[in-house]
Motif scaffolding. Structure first.
Motif, PDB file in Angstrom:
ATOM      1  N   UNK A  96       0.800  -1.225   0.000  1.00  0.00           N
ATOM      2  CA  UNK A  96       0.000   0.000   0.000  1.00  0.00           C
ATOM      3  C   UNK A  96       0.827   1.267   0.000  1.00  0.00           C
ATOM      4  N   UNK A  97       2.141   1.157   0.263  1.00  0.00           N
ATOM      5  CA  UNK A  97       3.022   2.329   0.274  1.00  0.00           C
ATOM      6  C   UNK A  97       3.512   2.610  -1.142  1.00  0.00           C
ATOM      7  N   UNK A  98       3.358   3.849  -1.573  1.00  0.00           N
ATOM      8  CA  UNK A  98       3.754   4.243  -2.934  1.00  0.00           C
ATOM      9  C   UNK A  98       5.129   4.887  -2.972  1.00  0.00           C
ATOM     10  N   UNK A  99       5.406   5.764  -1.990  1.00  0.00           N
ATOM     11  CA  UNK A  99       6.669   6.505  -2.017  1.00  0.00           C
ATOM     12  C   UNK A  99       7.025   6.958  -0.604  1.00  0.00           C
ATOM     13  N   UNK A 100       8.340   6.997  -0.315  1.00  0.00           N
ATOM     14  CA  UNK A 100       8.839   7.449   0.989  1.00  0.00           C
ATOM     15  C   UNK A 100       9.927   8.488   0.751  1.00  0.00           C
ATOM     16  N   UNK A 101       9.890   9.594   1.495  1.00  0.00           N
ATOM     17  CA  UNK A 101      10.910  10.625   1.347  1.00  0.00           C
ATOM     18  C   UNK A 101      11.174  11.291   2.697  1.00  0.00           C
ATOM     19  N   UNK A 102      12.405  11.781   2.884  1.00  0.00           N
ATOM     20  CA  UNK A 102      12.786  12.454   4.121  1.00  0.00           C
ATOM     21  C   UNK A 102      12.468  13.944   4.038  1.00  0.00           C
ATOM     22  N   UNK A 103      12.336  14.563   5.198  1.00  0.00           N
ATOM     23  CA  UNK A 103      12.186  16.014   5.246  1.00  0.00           C
ATOM     24  C   UNK A 103      12.705  16.545   6.574  1.00  0.00           C
ATOM     25  N   UNK A 104      13.171  17.767   6.556  1.00  0.00           N
ATOM     26  CA  UNK A 104      13.602  18.459   7.772  1.00  0.00           C
ATOM     27  C   UNK A 104      13.074  19.885   7.714  1.00  0.00           C
ATOM     28  N   UNK A 105      12.759  20.455   8.875  1.00  0.00           N
ATOM     29  CA  UNK A 105      12.224  21.819   8.912  1.00  0.00           C
ATOM     30  C   UNK A 105      13.032  22.679   9.876  1.00  0.00           C
ATOM     31  N   UNK A 219      23.878  13.457   9.266  1.00  0.00           N
ATOM     32  CA  UNK A 219      23.262  13.191   7.960  1.00  0.00           C
ATOM     33  C   UNK A 219      22.172  12.123   7.997  1.00  0.00           C
ATOM     34  N   UNK A 220      22.248  11.172   8.957  1.00  0.00           N
ATOM     35  CA  UNK A 220      21.241  10.103   9.010  1.00  0.00           C
ATOM     36  C   UNK A 220      19.976  10.550   9.732  1.00  0.00           C
ATOM     37  N   UNK A 221      19.960  11.772  10.277  1.00  0.00           N
ATOM     38  CA  UNK A 221      18.800  12.288  11.007  1.00  0.00           C
ATOM     39  C   UNK A 221      18.006  13.266  10.148  1.00  0.00           C
ATOM     40  N   UNK A 222      16.740  13.413  10.487  1.00  0.00           N
ATOM     41  CA  UNK A 222      15.883  14.415   9.853  1.00  0.00           C
ATOM     42  C   UNK A 222      14.640  14.599  10.726  1.00  0.00           C
ATOM     43  N   UNK A 223      13.813  15.554  10.366  1.00  0.00           N
ATOM     44  CA  UNK A 223      12.557  15.740  11.108  1.00  0.00           C
ATOM     45  C   UNK A 223      11.684  14.507  11.013  1.00  0.00           C
ATOM     46  N   UNK A 224      11.722  13.843   9.864  1.00  0.00           N
ATOM     47  CA  UNK A 224      10.930  12.625   9.729  1.00  0.00           C
ATOM     48  C   UNK A 224      10.810  12.158   8.302  1.00  0.00           C
ATOM     49  N   UNK A 225       9.840  11.269   8.101  1.00  0.00           N
ATOM     50  CA  UNK A 225       9.570  10.700   6.780  1.00  0.00           C
ATOM     51  C   UNK A 225       8.153  11.078   6.345  1.00  0.00           C
ATOM     52  N   UNK A 226       8.012  11.349   5.050  1.00  0.00           N
ATOM     53  CA  UNK A 226       6.696  11.560   4.440  1.00  0.00           C
ATOM     54  C   UNK A 226       6.400  10.357   3.557  1.00  0.00           C
ATOM     55  N   UNK A 227       5.207   9.794   3.732  1.00  0.00           N
ATOM     56  CA  UNK A 227       4.853   8.542   3.046  1.00  0.00           C
ATOM     57  C   UNK A 227       3.595   8.748   2.214  1.00  0.00           C
ATOM     58  N   UNK A 228       3.677   8.407   0.940  1.00  0.00           N
ATOM     59  CA  UNK A 228       2.512   8.433   0.064  1.00  0.00           C
ATOM     60  C   UNK A 228       1.927   7.032  -0.048  1.00  0.00           C
TER      61      UNK A 228
END
Length: 414
Positions: A96-105, A219-228
């Motif tokens: 059911x998962x289409x795409x995963x990407x990282x993001x930081x704010x 570099x391995x850290x971020x605010x989180x993951x966005x999942x489509x």
């Protein structure tokens, strides 16, 4: 051949169907059905289009599901979690998962010679899906986002560009307050416009490397993951699967993973969209009621006008049920013709509006600059079937008037 159907066809297609008394009643009844169905088709198409348009914009900025740090505050000054390749592969492999990407704010401020504006710098990696922003891009291009080097290029909204008098290629100074004030000079690489002011006036899009350096994160850290997700109807199902794999788990830096759907992140927006469903139900009930009552009025007038014919049929041995069938078949022909015109008018409006966007909206209020319409074949068929069934059922009661007509009196009726 069915006798009742045969007589109903003769009445409907014969010259007698246009008698002076019944002619206006028939036209009003058909007009009521046509207007009611057309309004229902347009209402459903507009509400579906509006909900999908707004939902697509909210999802475009935040994706369907987000994984972040449980300890993050409600502000955009967030705490990181580990989002390395291994966890991204685990999430990507789920059904059911289409795409995963990282993001930081990183919240900050833009300052120009004439004005200043608060904003949130959002960083994304090279796996970022630019489809949404490319659709709403007005000028320039989407920057090349990297997780290993700073491009110092940003994508900003047209509303921010207008407020700060910025244009493509301009250099902007951004400031970030931590233990000390840090400044970054960024170049406007592209300008987009979604008309969703809540986000347009807030976000600047750049590479994740720049934001992570401002936050002093590895570099391995971020605010989180966005999942489509592949199918929005399975949003909660996919979210539950992700819960089972990462929710409340702790990374090597002590960050606790926390899973939220886009509906949980934006409850007020989706509660507002949910209220639109109630408006549609009110419109549907009112329109079906109006159409049904106009058909009842028309049927009663037709029965009264055909009293003489009813008396003759009864004298010849026809039963009440058989005579009721004649008038119900006749009503079905009228309902069918009214629905035909209602479909033509409703679908024509939807087609013209979708192609030419004649009717406009205030984007500051509705987050969109035109009335959106979206055609759904299944809802269209359901509306037609429902309208037909309800209209016929509403005529069953008035048709019982036939049983009270006596042959001896009715044959003399003029």
């Amino acid at each position: 051949m069915n006798f009742a159907l045969y007589v109903a066809r003769r009445i409907y297609s014969g010259k007698e169907a246009g008698k002076q008394v019944s002619k206006p009643a028939i036209r009003i009844a058909m007009l009521g059905i046509a207007i009611g169905l057309a309004v229902m088709i347009v209402s459903v198409a507009v509400v579906i289009g509006f909900k999908n348009e707004i939902r697509s914009k909210v999802v475009g900025f935040g994706s369907h599901i987000q994984i972040s740090n449980f300890d993050s505050s409600l502000s955009y000054e967030t705490r990181p979690v580990v989002t390395n390749d291994s966890i991204m592969k685990v999430i990507s492999s789920l059904q059911g998962v289409k795409h995963v990407q990282r993001f930081s704010t990183k919240p900050g401020m833009i300052k120009t010679n004439n004005a200043f504006q608060g904003m949130v710098l959002k960083g994304v990696g090279q796996e970022f899906d630019p489809t949404f922003f490319r659709k709403h891009l007005l000028e320039g291009e989407i920057p090349s986002f990297s997780d290993s080097s700073s491009s110092n290029e940003v994508l900003i909204s047209k509303s921010l560009a207008n407020k700060l008098r910025l244009k493509l290629g301009d250099k902007i100074l951004t400031y970030f307050i931590q233990s000390e004030v840090r400044a970054r000079k960024l170049t406007v690489k592209g300008i987009y416009q979604t008309n969703f002011s809540e986000y347009d006036n807030l976000f600047l899009l750049t590479d994740i490397h720049t934001v992570n350096r401002l936050n002093h994160w590895d570099p391995v850290q971020s605010t989180g993951l966005e999942i489509q997700v592949k199918n929005y109807d399975e949003l909660n199902k996919v979210a539950q699967e992700i819960y089972g794999h990462v929710d409340k788990q702790v990374d090597k830096y002590g960050g606790v993973y926390y899973v939220q759907t886009i509906e949980e992140l934006n409850p007020s927006v989706f509660a507002w969209l949910g209220l639109l469903d109630m408006n549609v139900w009110v419109i549907l009930i009112l329109m079906i009621g109006v159409a049904g009552f106009t058909m009842i009025s028309g049927l009663l007038i037709i029965i009264l006008e055909r009293t003489n014919m009813i008396g003759i049929l009864k004298a010849l041995g026809a039963k009440n049920f058989g005579i009721r069938e004649i008038f119900l078949y006749f009503s079905v022909f009228l309902i069918g013709k009214g629905m035909l015109w209602g479909n033509i008018v409703g679908l024509l409006f939807c087609f013209i509006q979708s192609k030419f966007q004649i009717f406009k909206l205030n984007p500051e209020t509705y987050y969109i600059d035109h009335v959106p319409v979206e055609f759904n074949i299944w809802l269209f068929l359901l509306l037609n079937i429902g309208t037909f069934i309800v209209s016929v059922l509403m005529l069953l009661g008035p048709s019982y008037l036939i049983s009270r007509i006596h042959p001896a009196k009715s044959i003399q009726f003029e």
